[in-house]
Design a protein around this motif. Structure first.
Motif, short mmCIF file in Angstrom:
data_model
loop_
_atom_site.label_atom_id
_atom_site.label_comp_id
_atom_site.label_asym_id
_atom_site.label_seq_id
_atom_site.Cartn_x
_atom_site.Cartn_y
_atom_site.Cartn_z
N TRP A 74 1.10 -10.39 -11.05
CA TRP A 74 0.05 -9.86 -10.16
C TRP A 74 -0.46 -8.52 -10.67
O TRP A 74 -1.64 -8.24 -10.76
CB TRP A 74 0.66 -9.73 -8.75
N LYS A 75 0.52 -7.70 -11.07
CA LYS A 75 0.21 -6.37 -11.57
C LYS A 75 -0.61 -6.44 -12.86
O LYS A 75 -1.57 -5.71 -13.06
CB LYS A 75 1.55 -5.65 -11.81
N ALA A 94 12.68 -14.07 -9.35
CA ALA A 94 11.41 -14.78 -9.16
C ALA A 94 10.34 -13.81 -8.63
O ALA A 94 9.18 -13.85 -9.05
CB ALA A 94 11.59 -15.94 -8.20
N TYR A 95 10.76 -12.93 -7.72
CA TYR A 95 9.77 -12.00 -7.17
C TYR A 95 9.28 -11.04 -8.24
O TYR A 95 8.09 -10.76 -8.34
CB TYR A 95 10.33 -11.20 -5.99
N ARG A 96 10.19 -10.56 -9.04
CA ARG A 96 9.78 -9.61 -10.08
C ARG A 96 8.74 -10.24 -11.00
O ARG A 96 7.75 -9.61 -11.38
CB ARG A 96 11.01 -9.14 -10.85
N GLU A 97 8.97 -11.51 -11.31
CA GLU A 97 7.99 -12.20 -12.16
C GLU A 97 6.64 -12.33 -11.45
O GLU A 97 5.59 -12.09 -12.04
CB GLU A 97 8.51 -13.59 -12.56
N GLU A 98 6.72 -12.65 -10.17
CA GLU A 98 5.50 -12.78 -9.39
C GLU A 98 4.75 -11.45 -9.36
O GLU A 98 3.53 -11.39 -9.56
CB GLU A 98 5.88 -13.21 -7.96
N TYR A 99 5.53 -10.39 -9.15
CA TYR A 99 4.91 -9.06 -9.07
C TYR A 99 4.31 -8.66 -10.42
O TYR A 99 3.17 -8.17 -10.49
CB TYR A 99 5.95 -8.03 -8.62
N ILE A 125 0.83 -1.20 0.00
CA ILE A 125 0.00 0.00 0.00
C ILE A 125 0.87 1.26 0.00
O ILE A 125 0.60 2.22 -0.69
CB ILE A 125 -0.96 -0.01 1.21
N LYS A 126 1.94 1.23 0.80
CA LYS A 126 2.85 2.38 0.83
C LYS A 126 4.28 1.85 0.93
O LYS A 126 4.69 1.36 2.00
CB LYS A 126 2.52 3.29 2.02
N PRO A 127 5.04 1.96 -0.16
CA PRO A 127 6.30 1.21 -0.23
C PRO A 127 7.45 1.78 0.60
O PRO A 127 8.50 1.16 0.66
CB PRO A 127 6.64 1.25 -1.73
N GLY A 141 -1.56 -8.12 -1.08
CA GLY A 141 -0.85 -7.20 -1.96
C GLY A 141 0.64 -7.49 -2.06
O GLY A 141 1.24 -8.08 -1.17
N LEU A 142 1.24 -7.06 -3.18
CA LEU A 142 2.68 -7.21 -3.37
C LEU A 142 3.29 -5.83 -3.60
O LEU A 142 2.79 -5.06 -4.42
CB LEU A 142 2.96 -8.11 -4.57
N PRO A 143 4.37 -5.50 -2.92
CA PRO A 143 5.01 -4.21 -3.16
C PRO A 143 5.77 -4.18 -4.49
O PRO A 143 6.28 -5.21 -4.94
CB PRO A 143 5.99 -4.07 -1.99
N ASP A 144 5.82 -3.02 -5.05
CA ASP A 144 6.55 -2.80 -6.30
C ASP A 144 8.05 -2.91 -6.03
O ASP A 144 8.61 -2.11 -5.27
CB ASP A 144 6.18 -1.40 -6.82
N PRO A 145 8.72 -3.86 -6.68
CA PRO A 145 10.15 -4.05 -6.37
C PRO A 145 11.01 -2.83 -6.72
O PRO A 145 12.10 -2.66 -6.17
CB PRO A 145 10.55 -5.27 -7.20
N ASP A 146 10.52 -1.98 -7.61
CA ASP A 146 11.30 -0.79 -7.94
C ASP A 146 11.12 0.34 -6.95
O ASP A 146 11.88 1.29 -6.92
CB ASP A 146 10.91 -0.28 -9.34
N LYS A 147 10.07 0.25 -6.14
CA LYS A 147 9.80 1.35 -5.21
C LYS A 147 10.01 0.96 -3.76
O LYS A 147 10.24 1.82 -2.91
CB LYS A 147 8.33 1.79 -5.36
N VAL A 148 9.95 -0.32 -3.48
CA VAL A 148 9.92 -0.72 -2.08
C VAL A 148 11.25 -0.44 -1.38
O VAL A 148 12.32 -0.57 -1.97
CB VAL A 148 9.54 -2.22 -1.97
#
Ligand code: PLP
Length: 918
Positions: free
Chosen positions: A540-541, A532-537, A490-492, A559-566
Motif C-alpha cells: 500500500w505504502k 501478512a499485514y506488513r506485506e499488505e502495508y 492518520i494518527k497512529p 488507510g492502513l496504519p504503519d505497523p511500526d508506529k501503531v
C-alpha cells in the motif's frame, strides 16, 4: 392470538440462534407424535409410525451434540421404533423430552437411565455415594476423539466413575469424532464448558449432512485444504477460542507435550497432557477450570465475612443490623431487606474486604477475572455508574488543551468530563433519523474529516481521543475495527474511548463480539503483528508513498496504519447493571492500552477524584457475580435474547392487524443505505439468510443490534411518552426510552418467551381497540386520527446540529476544525454578572438571531428525551436550535427553566475574554 412467538417450528438449523429452541420444539413434536402412534387405531398405526420415523431422523441430525440423552437412550428409542413397539417408543420419547424441556437431566440421575428404576449398567457406573447432584451445577464436556464410536459409551462410563462426592460440580461427556462435529457441538450446545481434544481425529463429519456442513463453514472460517497435517487439534482449539473464548481447552497428545506446551499455538489451551496420563488428573483439571470461572473472590469473601461474629465500632450503624433490629421505628427496614444485606455491610477494609481504591486482595482478583472474562488487559470496577466511569476515563487520558473528537450525542458524562479535564471537544454529528426524532451514529468519514481538519489547522498532535457510543441507545453498532484502523492510519497513537454502556453483554456472543471495542482491540493487535499485514502495508505504502495527514483526499482512502508506529489504545466503559446481573450503578472500565504505563498514574488520580471512599460492598459483589454468570452462561443467555428479539421483530412486522398500527424499525429504517454496503434490509427470511446477516455485521459501517427494538407507535396515534405510560399502566410492561413517535423495547438476558408474548398480546389488544373505535366513528373521527398520526409521523422537527463555539472560546477562529474551550465558558456562568436570560418565546430571541449580537449558551441544555445536549457552554445558538426547542414537547429539560428563559453569556463578558486563556 393466532401468531404468537412460538409460531411454526423452524425445520432447519439456519442459525445457531435457533438451535436451542429448535431442539426443544423437535422433541415436543416427537413426543406428541409418539403418543399419537401409541394411541392410534391399528389401521392408522403405520402412518403414525412413519411420522415418528421421519421426526426421529430429523432429531438425530444434531442430537449427537448433547450429552443427554446420549447413545444408550437414543438407541433404545430407535430400537422401539424398529420393532414397532409404540408403547416403549412413547415412553422413551416422553421421558427424554420431559427431561430436556425441564432441564431435569442436570439434576436427576433417574432420567439418564433406561428404566424408571436405575438400570444395572448405570448403577455400575456410579460410585455409591455421589449424591447431592441436585445442588451441584451441571455442565457438559466435549471430547473430540479419533476413537471408534462404539467405544464412546464405555468412555463416558469411565468418566462418570471419576466423580467424587467432594466435587463442586458434575458433568457429562459428549463425544465428537471430527473437527466438523466438534465445531457444530461447540456452537449449538450451550451446556458445554470444557473441551478435551485427543490428537488424531479427522476433519470431515461422519454424519452425512450437507446443510450442516455448510452451516459450520459459514460460522467458522477454516479451509480444510489449507490445513497442515498434524495441526488439526490446534486449529480446532484456535477456532473454538475465537468463537467461545470462555471454554477451557485441554489437549491430549502423544507428541512431546513439553515442547508443544511452550509454543504459541498452545496458547489457547489450558493444559496439555500426555496421552497416557492419569484420567483422574484430567477430571480434576476440568473441575479446576470451572472453579476458576465460578469463583467470585470478592463475593465469596463477603459471604464469609457476614457469618463472622464481629463487634463494630466503625462508622456504619446499620452494619450487622444493630441499629435496625433494635429500633422501635425502623424494624420494617430489616424485615424488608433481610438480614444478609445488613450482615454484609461494613465500612472496614480489613477482615479481608479489600479496598476498591487500593485493591491488593480479592478486589484485585475480581478485577483480573473481569479482564479475563471481557477480553481486556485490565479492568476496573466502578460503583458510581458509567456516568462516573466515563468521567474517570476522560480525565485519565486528557489534560487541558487536548482535543477530543466526540459524538455530540454522547452521554452527558463525557461532556462534563471535558469541563473537568479542560479537554477541548471537537463535536461531530451522527447521521440524523429525523423521522423518528433521533440520531444514529457518527459516520467514519465525519470522524476522518475532523482529523484532517485538525491536521490542516496544525493541531493533529493535540488530538488525543476519539470518543463514541457503541452501541447507541437505539442500537447502532459501529464497526470499531474499521473506525480504529482508518483513524490510526492518520494518527497512529490515538486513544479510543468506546462507551458501551448498553453493550457489555456483547462480549459473550460471537455475533455481537465482532462489533465490540475489546473484540476489535484483540483483532487489530493480532493483525498488525502478522507478517501478512506488513506485506499488505508495504504494498500500500509503495503505491501511495508518504501521506500528509492534512491531505483532503485521505477521506476517500481506506488507510492502513504503519505497523511500526501503531499503538492499540482502547478504553471501554459499560453499565454492567444495564445488561447483566449487577445492582444499579455497577459499572466496569476495560482497558487495552499498549501504553498504559503513561496513563496508569493519571488513571489512579482520576479514579480517586471520582470514587467514593465508601463504595458500596454489595455493588462490588454483584459485579463479581455478573462476571461469573456471563463467563459460565453468557453464551446461552445472549443467544437467547437475540433469538427472542428476532422473533418479536418478525411477529410484530408480519402480524396482519398489529402491523397496521405498530412496526419495529428494521436495519433499513434505522441505517441509511450508504452505511449498509451489504444491502441488508432486515434480519431473517425472506430478507436475508443468517449468513448474509452475519456478513453484514462483519463488513457494514453500521449494523443494528436486533435486541434493541424501536417500536413505532405514531401510526397508532400515540406519542412515545404517552405510549410508554399506557404500556406501564395497562399491561405492566416497562420500557425505558421514548422518542416523539416511538418507544424502545429491548430484550435482555432476563427475558422469556412469556415476556415476548405479553408484549405481542398488548399490541394486538391495542390494535383491536383502535380498529373498533375507528369503525364506530364517522369521517370526523377518522380525520382527527389521521391528523394526529400525521403530526407524529410527518411533521417532525429537524434535529439541530452543533453550531460552533463562540470565537471567544476558539484558539484560531479561522481554522476549519471546530474544537473549543468549553471549560472557561462553563465557569463564567458561575458569576451571575456574566449572564443574562432570554425567554424562548420572546421577540428578543428572533431579533438577536437576526441582528445579533450572537446568543452564546452559558450552560448545558439537555432535553430528555432525546438526552443529548442541544446547547453546550460557549456554543453559539442558532435558529434551528431555537426552532427545535420551541417544538420540543418534553417536560424534562436539564439546564433550562422556562420561567427564566435561556441562560446566556453576556456579549460584554465575551468581548473582554482572551481566547487563549484557559
Ligand atoms: C446509561 C448510560 C451512561 C451512564 O451510565 P450509568 O450507569 O447510568 O451511570 C453512559 N453512557 C451511555 C451511552 C448510557 O446509556
Amino acid at each position: 392470538m393466532n401468531q404468537d412467538v412460538h409460531s411454526e417450528p423452524q425445520r432447519t438449523l439456519s442459525s445457531v440462534l435457533m438451535a436451542a429452541s429448535l431442539r426443544a420444539d423437535q422433541w415436543r413434536h416427537l413426543n406428541a407424535s409418539a403418543r399419537a402412534w401409541a394411541d392410534a387405531r391399528p389401521d392408522a398405526a403405520a402412518k403414525h409410525r412413519a411420522r415418528c420415523q421421519e421426526q426421529l431422523d430429523e432429531v438425530l441430525r444434531i442430537e449427537h451434540c448433547w450429552a443427554y440423552p446420549g447413545e444408550r437412550l437414543l438407541g433404545a428409542l430407535r430400537e422401539a421404533l424398529d420393532q414397532g413397539d409404540a408403547a416403549s417408543f412413547a415412553r422413551y420419547a416422553q421421558k427424554i423430552s420431559a427431561a430436556i424441556l425441564s432441564g431435569d437431566y442436570r439434576r436427576d440421575e433417574q432420567v439418564w437411565s433406561l428404566d424408571d428404576e436405575l438400570d444395572r449398567t448405570t448403577l455400575d457406573a456410579l460410585p455409591p455415594d455421589i449424591g447431592g447432584l441436585a445442588d451441584k451445577p451441571y455442565f457438559e464436556v466435549l471430547v473430540v476423539t479419533p476413537s471408534d464410536p462404539a467405544q464412546w459409551a464405555r468412555s463416558k462410563d469411565e468418566m462418570r466413575r471419576m466423580r467424587r462426592p467432594e466435587d463442586q460440580f458434575h458433568y457429562a461427556a459428549v463425544h465428537a469424532g471430527s473437527f466438523e462435529d466438534a465445531a457444530l457441538a461447540m456452537m449449538v450446545n450451550t451446556d458445554l464448558q470444557a473441551v478435551v481434544l485427543i490428537d488424531g481425529f479427522g476433519f470431515a463429519s461422519r454424519h452425512d449432512v450437507p446443510d450442516l456442513k455448510a452451516f459450520i463453514a459459514r460460522h467458522i472460517h477454516v479451509d480444510p485444504d489449507e490445513l497442515r497435517p498434524g495441526t488439526l487439534a490446534l486449529t480446532l482449539a484456535a477456532t473454538i477460542k475465537g468463537y467461545r473464548p470462555e471454554l477451557d481447552l485441554y489437549l491430549l497428545s502423544d507428541r512431546a507435550p513439553e515442547a508443544l506446551a511452550g509454543s504459541d499455538e498452545a496458547a489457547p489451551l489450558r493444559r496439555v497432557f500426555h496421552h497416557v496420563e492419569e484420567p483422574m488428573e484430567i477430571h480434576l483439571s476440568i473441575l479446576d477450570g470451572i472453579k476458576d470461572r465460578y469463583e467470585t473472590p470478592y463475593f465469596d469473601n463477603l459471604k464469609k465475612y457476614a457469618l463472622r461474629p464481629i463487634g463494630t465500632f466503625h462508622a456504619l450503624p446499620i452494619a450487622r443490623g444493630k441499629s435496625i433490629f433494635g429500633s422501635n421505628w425502623i424494624r420494617d427496614m430489616g424485615h424488608f431487606y433481610g438480614t444478609n444485606i445488613l450482615f454484609a455491610e461494613s465500612s472496614a477494609t480489613t477482615g479481608g474486604l479489600d479496598s476498591l481504591l487500593e485493591p491488593t486482595g480479592n478486589i484485585k482478583k475480581a478485577q483480573e477475572a473481569v479482564a479475563r472474562a471481557f477480553g481486556a488487559k485490565r479492568a476496573y470496577l466502578g460503583t458510581n455508574g458509567t456516568s462516573t466511569s466515563n468521567k474517570i476515563v476522560v480525565q485519565a487520558v486528557c489534560k487541558p488543551g487536548d482535543i477530543v473528537i466526540v459524538d455530540r450525542n454522547c452521554h452527558k458524562s463525557h461532556h462534563y468530563g471535558f469541563v473537568l479535564s479542560g479537554a477541548q471537544p471537537y463535536y461531530v454529528e451522527a447521521f440524523p433519523l429525523t423521522q423518528y426524532s433521533m440520531y444514529g451514529a457518527v459516520p467514519l468519514r465525519t470522524i476522518k474529516q475532523a482529523l484532517i481538519d485538525c491536521a490542516a489547522a496544525g493541531n493533529l498532535s493535540r488530538v488525543k481521543v476519539i470518543d463514541m457510543t457503541n452501541c447507541t441507545f437505539d442500537g447502532h453498532m459501529y464497526n470499531p475495527r474499521r473506525v480504529m484502523e482508518e483513524c490510526l492510519a492518520i494518527k497512529p497513537d490515538l486513544i479510543f474511548l468506546w462507551d458501551e454502556a448498553w453493550f457489555g453483554f456483547a462480549r459473550f456472543n460471537p455475533l455481537h463480539r465482532r462489533r465490540t471495542a475489546m473484540g476489535a482491540a484483540a483483532a487489530l493487535t493480532q493483525r498488525y503483528r502478522s507478517r501478512a499485514y506488513r506485506e499488505e502495508y508495504d504494498a500500500w505504502k509503495a503505491k501511495l508513498g508518504d501521506r500528509d495527514p492534512a491531505d483532503a483526499s485521505l477521506i476517500d482512502e481506506r488507510g492502513l496504519p504503519d505497523p511500526d508506529k501503531v499503538r492499540i489504545r482502547v478504553y471501554q466503559t459499560n453499565s454492567t447493571h444495564k445488561s447483566m446481573s449487577a445492582f444499579r450503578q455497577g459499572s466496569m472500565m476495560l482497558v487495552w492500552d499498549e501504553d498504559f504505563h503513561q496513563v496508569e498514574g493519571p488513571f489512579e488520580e482520576a479514579f480517586f477524584a471520582h470514587t467514593s471512599t465508601s463504595p458500596n460492598l454489595q455493588l462490588i459483589a454483584s459485579l463479581d457475580l455478573a462476571r461469573r454468570q456471563m463467563e459460565l452462561e453468557g453464551y446461552a443467555l445472549t443467544l437467547k435474547m437475540t433469538d427472542l428479539a428476532l422473533k418479536i421483530r418478525r411477529a410484530v412486522n408480519t402480524h396482519p392487524l398489529i402491523s397496521k398500527y405498530f412496526t419495529v424499525a428494521t436495519p433499513e429504517d434505522m441505517i441509511p443505505a450508504e452505511y449498509r454496503e451489504s444491502g441488508l434490509t432486515d434480519y431473517g427470511p425472506p430478507n436475508a439468510s443468517w449468513a448474509e446477516s452475519a456478513e453484514a455485521w462483519d463488513l457494514d459501517e453500521f449494523a443494528l443490534d436486533p435486541t434493541r427494538l424501536t417500536l413505532i407507535c405514531g401510526a397508532a396515534g400515540f406519542d412515545g411518552t404517552q405510549f410508554k405510560g399506557l404500556l406501564a399502566e395497562r399491561f405492566d410492561i416497562q420500557i425505558n426510552k421514548t422518542s416523539r413517535n416511538s418507544v424502545l423495547v429491548q430484550t435482555n438476558i432476563n427475558n422469556t418467551h412469556s415476556d415476548a408474548a405479553l408484549l405481542i398480546k398488548a399490541l394486538a389488544d391495542l390494535s383491536r381497540e383502535i380498529e373498533s373505535r375507528l369503525s364506530q366513528e364517522g369521517s370526523i373521527g377518522h380525520q382527527v386520527f389521521a391528523d394526529r398520526v400525521k403530526s407524529l409521523m410527518t411533521d417532525v422537527p429537524d434535529l439541530p446540529n452543533f453550531s460552533r463555539f463562540h470565537d471567544a472560546f476558539r484558539e484560531d477562529p479561522n481554522s476549519a476544525s471546530n474544537e473549543g474551550h468549553m471549560r472557561p465558558a462553563f465557569f463564567m456562568a458561575y458569576d451571575e454578572d456574566n449572564c443574562e436570560y432570554v425567554k424562548l418565546a420572546s421577540d428578543e430571541v428572533d431579533k438577536r438571531l437576526r441582528d445579533g449580537p450572537d446568543m452564546v449558551s452559558a450552560n448545558f441544555v439537555i432535553p430528555y428525551p432525546p438526552g443529548f445536549p442541544i446547547m453546550v457552554p460557549g456554543q453559539v445558538i442558532t435558529a434551528d436550535t431555537i426552532a427545535f426547542m420551541r417544538k420540543l414537547d418534553v417536560k424534562e429539560i436539564h439546564g433550562y427553566h422556562a420561567a427564566q428563559g435561556i441562560k446566556l453569556i453576556k456579549p460584554s463578558t465575551l468581548g473582554s475574554r482572551r481566547a487563549t486563556s484557559m
